[in-house]
Design a protein around this motif. Structure first.
Motif, PDB file in Angstrom:
ATOM      1  N   VAL A   1       0.843  -1.246  -0.001  1.00 54.51           N
ATOM      2  CA  VAL A   1      -0.001   0.090   0.039  1.00 54.51           C
ATOM      3  C   VAL A   1       0.939   1.230   0.012  1.00 54.51           C
ATOM      4  CG1 VAL A   1      -1.794   1.323   1.224  1.00 54.51           C
ATOM      5  CG2 VAL A   1      -1.919  -1.318   1.110  1.00 54.51           C
ATOM      6  N   ALA A   2       0.784   2.069  -0.845  1.00 52.16           N
ATOM      7  CA  ALA A   2       1.565   3.150  -1.202  1.00 52.16           C
ATOM      8  C   ALA A   2       0.883   4.316   0.033  1.00 52.16           C
ATOM      9  CB  ALA A   2       1.416   3.886  -2.471  1.00 52.16           C
TER      10      ALA A   2
ATOM     11  N   ALA B   1      -3.163   0.262  -3.267  1.00 55.68           N
ATOM     12  CA  ALA B   1      -4.010   1.291  -2.816  1.00 55.68           C
ATOM     13  C   ALA B   1      -3.012   2.341  -2.373  1.00 55.68           C
ATOM     14  CB  ALA B   1      -4.827   0.562  -1.643  1.00 55.68           C
ATOM     15  N   LEU B   2      -3.607   3.304  -2.320  1.00 56.46           N
ATOM     16  CA  LEU B   2      -2.996   4.520  -1.841  1.00 56.46           C
ATOM     17  C   LEU B   2      -3.449   4.945  -0.248  1.00 56.46           C
ATOM     18  CD1 LEU B   2      -0.975   7.222  -1.922  1.00 56.46           C
ATOM     19  CD2 LEU B   2      -3.073   8.313  -3.159  1.00 56.46           C
ATOM     20  N   LYS B   3      -2.609   5.089   0.656  1.00 52.80           N
ATOM     21  CA  LYS B   3      -3.210   5.499   1.934  1.00 52.80           C
ATOM     22  C   LYS B   3      -2.625   6.878   2.087  1.00 52.80           C
ATOM     23  CE  LYS B   3      -3.783   5.477   6.517  1.00 52.80           C
ATOM     24  NZ  LYS B   3      -3.126   4.789   7.355  1.00 52.80           N
ATOM     25  N   LEU B   4      -3.488   7.769   2.901  1.00 50.53           N
ATOM     26  CA  LEU B   4      -3.174   9.016   3.068  1.00 50.53           C
ATOM     27  C   LEU B   4      -3.495   9.194   4.476  1.00 50.53           C
ATOM     28  CD1 LEU B   4      -4.944  11.314   0.300  1.00 50.53           C
ATOM     29  CD2 LEU B   4      -2.463  10.458   0.586  1.00 50.53           C
ATOM     30  N   HIS B   5      -2.357   9.949   5.270  1.00 51.78           N
ATOM     31  CA  HIS B   5      -2.722   9.874   6.703  1.00 51.78           C
ATOM     32  C   HIS B   5      -2.838  11.434   7.173  1.00 51.78           C
ATOM     33  CE1 HIS B   5      -3.052   8.947  10.904  1.00 51.78           C
ATOM     34  NE2 HIS B   5      -2.482   7.717  10.847  1.00 51.78           N
TER      35      HIS B   5
ATOM     36  N   ARG C   1      -7.788   7.507 -10.102  1.00 50.07           N
ATOM     37  CA  ARG C   1      -8.926   7.144 -10.778  1.00 50.07           C
ATOM     38  C   ARG C   1      -8.480   6.618 -12.302  1.00 50.07           C
ATOM     39  NH1 ARG C   1     -13.123  12.180 -11.552  1.00 50.07           N
ATOM     40  NH2 ARG C   1     -11.343  13.156 -12.214  1.00 50.07           N
ATOM     41  N   GLU C   2      -7.596   7.240 -12.330  1.00 51.48           N
ATOM     42  CA  GLU C   2      -7.079   6.639 -13.858  1.00 51.48           C
ATOM     43  C   GLU C   2      -6.639   5.128 -13.819  1.00 51.48           C
ATOM     44  OE1 GLU C   2      -3.996   9.474 -14.750  1.00 51.48           O
ATOM     45  OE2 GLU C   2      -5.490  11.076 -15.536  1.00 51.48           O
ATOM     46  N   ARG C   3      -5.893   4.929 -12.795  1.00 53.79           N
ATOM     47  CA  ARG C   3      -5.593   3.490 -12.593  1.00 53.79           C
ATOM     48  C   ARG C   3      -6.432   2.561 -11.781  1.00 53.79           C
ATOM     49  NH1 ARG C   3       0.862   2.982 -11.620  1.00 53.79           N
ATOM     50  NH2 ARG C   3       1.746   4.708 -12.911  1.00 53.79           N
ATOM     51  N   GLY C   4      -7.473   2.931 -11.477  1.00 51.59           N
ATOM     52  CA  GLY C   4      -8.564   1.963 -10.952  1.00 51.59           C
ATOM     53  C   GLY C   4      -8.011   1.663  -9.390  1.00 51.59           C
ATOM     54  N   VAL C   5      -7.258   2.417  -8.904  1.00 47.28           N
ATOM     55  CA  VAL C   5      -6.670   2.116  -7.580  1.00 47.28           C
ATOM     56  C   VAL C   5      -7.433   2.987  -6.287  1.00 47.28           C
ATOM     57  CG1 VAL C   5      -4.760   2.512  -5.798  1.00 47.28           C
ATOM     58  CG2 VAL C   5      -4.460   1.790  -8.347  1.00 47.28           C
ATOM     59  N   PRO C   6      -7.893   2.360  -5.250  1.00 48.98           N
ATOM     60  CA  PRO C   6      -8.740   2.570  -4.070  1.00 48.98           C
ATOM     61  C   PRO C   6      -8.040   3.654  -3.237  1.00 48.98           C
ATOM     62  CG  PRO C   6      -8.168   0.535  -3.605  1.00 48.98           C
ATOM     63  CD  PRO C   6      -7.696   0.640  -5.058  1.00 48.98           C
TER      64      PRO C   6
ATOM     65  N   VAL D   1     -12.721  -4.052  -3.615  1.00 50.81           N
ATOM     66  CA  VAL D   1     -12.070  -2.686  -3.536  1.00 50.81           C
ATOM     67  C   VAL D   1     -10.689  -2.764  -3.938  1.00 50.81           C
ATOM     68  CG1 VAL D   1     -11.509  -0.940  -2.048  1.00 50.81           C
ATOM     69  CG2 VAL D   1     -13.701  -2.035  -1.508  1.00 50.81           C
ATOM     70  N   PHE D   2      -9.953  -3.828  -3.549  1.00 52.67           N
ATOM     71  CA  PHE D   2      -8.754  -3.703  -3.945  1.00 52.67           C
ATOM     72  C   PHE D   2      -8.275  -4.430  -4.915  1.00 52.67           C
ATOM     73  CE2 PHE D   2      -8.691  -3.098   0.672  1.00 52.67           C
ATOM     74  CZ  PHE D   2      -8.393  -1.818   0.789  1.00 52.67           C
ATOM     75  N   PRO D   3      -7.568  -4.037  -6.050  1.00 52.77           N
ATOM     76  CA  PRO D   3      -7.328  -4.893  -7.270  1.00 52.77           C
ATOM     77  C   PRO D   3      -6.469  -6.024  -7.118  1.00 52.77           C
ATOM     78  CG  PRO D   3      -6.421  -2.898  -7.361  1.00 52.77           C
ATOM     79  CD  PRO D   3      -7.183  -2.820  -6.074  1.00 52.77           C
TER      80      PRO D   3
END
Length: 281
Positions: A93-94, A118-122, A143-148, A275-277
């Motif tokens: 997870v990024a 996925a991308l995580k923001l904190h 959105r472009e990559r289909g990543v949550p 949710v997660f590809p």
């Protein structure tokens, strides 16, 4: 039932602040998470793999974190050895911090290119508003990559944290601007915002709640204003390991809530697979 732990921190101890250990030790109770670490304080991939196998966890989402004001910096590269050891069980997870990474979009793309699902923001640990316009570049790439996108919601006890940035209401414009991005509210609005997080999850198709750090037996209390089986269709199992008495223990406690079997299967693995590809479970 298949089991996905969608919220795990397997940090190198040399990269974390003392408050991280002060969090992990009491919350883990008798769970022997220390056994997977070597004498230098680094997690050994084969031991971590064995622990999660013994706990019955089929897929593990590994979080990195760039929050020097709160926990320290746990680079995504530190998690690559786990995926190399067992690419079936482990996923990356990024994580990006707008105070550290510029241009933000380039760093998001770099970490996704390493294989992050996925991308995580904190916002709470890094100290920023999740609706800041600078973050739209990150949301657009997802959105472009289909990543949550996983967003920390709720408070934090770590010194340096800014709890006000954990209010899910700050995500309202983002949710409307990016309706085709799946957003996971980590910790389900823990503390002041259980109701807000639950409302968003039930009102919007692209909002989910991860249960990391929430004792399962208390979920009916936390979400008392909501129909629990209906809300549970938007839950994603996660533990916040190692700050947990063990994934198996939490998963077993969820089964005691009396949820219908199909909904329970969704909580434990099915919703994460939606949710997660690439979880292939």
């Amino acid at each position: 039932m298949p089991l996905v732990d969608a919220h795990v921190h397997a940090a190198r101890l040399s990269t974390v602040k003392p408050s991280w250990l002060e969090w992990a030790e009491p919350f883990s109770r008798s769970h022997d998470w220390r056994s997977v670490y070597d004498t230098a304080g680094d997690p050994v991939p084969s031991r971590v793999d064995g622990l999660f196998e013994a706990e019955g966890v089929d897929r593990v989402l590994l979080f990195c974190e760039y929050s020097p004001r709160a926990t320290g910096i746990q680079a995504i590269e530190d998690n690559l050895p786990f995926v190399e050891h067992n690419p079936v069980r482990f996923r990356l997870v990024a994580n990006v911090n707008p105070h550290l990474h510029h241009p933000l979009g380039s760093e998001v793309e770099r970490q996704l290119d390493l294989g992050a699902v996925a991308l995580k923001l904190h916002p709470v640990h890094a100290g920023f508003r999740p609706d800041d316009r600078e973050l739209h570049a990150a949301y657009q790439i997802c959105r472009e990559r289909g990543v949550p996108v996983i967003i920390h919601s709720g408070g934090s006890t770590f010194p340096g944290a800014r709890t006000r940035f954990g209010n899910p209401e700050l995500m309202l414009d983002v949710l409307e601007d990016f309706p085709d991005v799946q957003f996971v509210l980590a910790h389900g609005g823990r503390g002041p915002w259980y109701d807000t997080a639950a409302y968003l999850a039930t009102a919007r198709d692209n909002v989910w709640l991860d249960l990391a750090g929430l004792p399962p037996r208390k979920l009916p209390e936390y979400y008392a204003r909501f129909d629990l089986p209906r809300l549970a269709t938007k839950w994603i199992f996660g533990t916040d390991w190692p700050g947990v008495p063990g994934p198996r223990r939490n998963a077993t406690a969820l089964t005691d809530l009396g949820l219908p079997k199909d909904i329970l299967r969704g909580v434990l693995a099915g919703n994460a697979a939606k949710v997660f590809p690439g979880l292939d479970i």
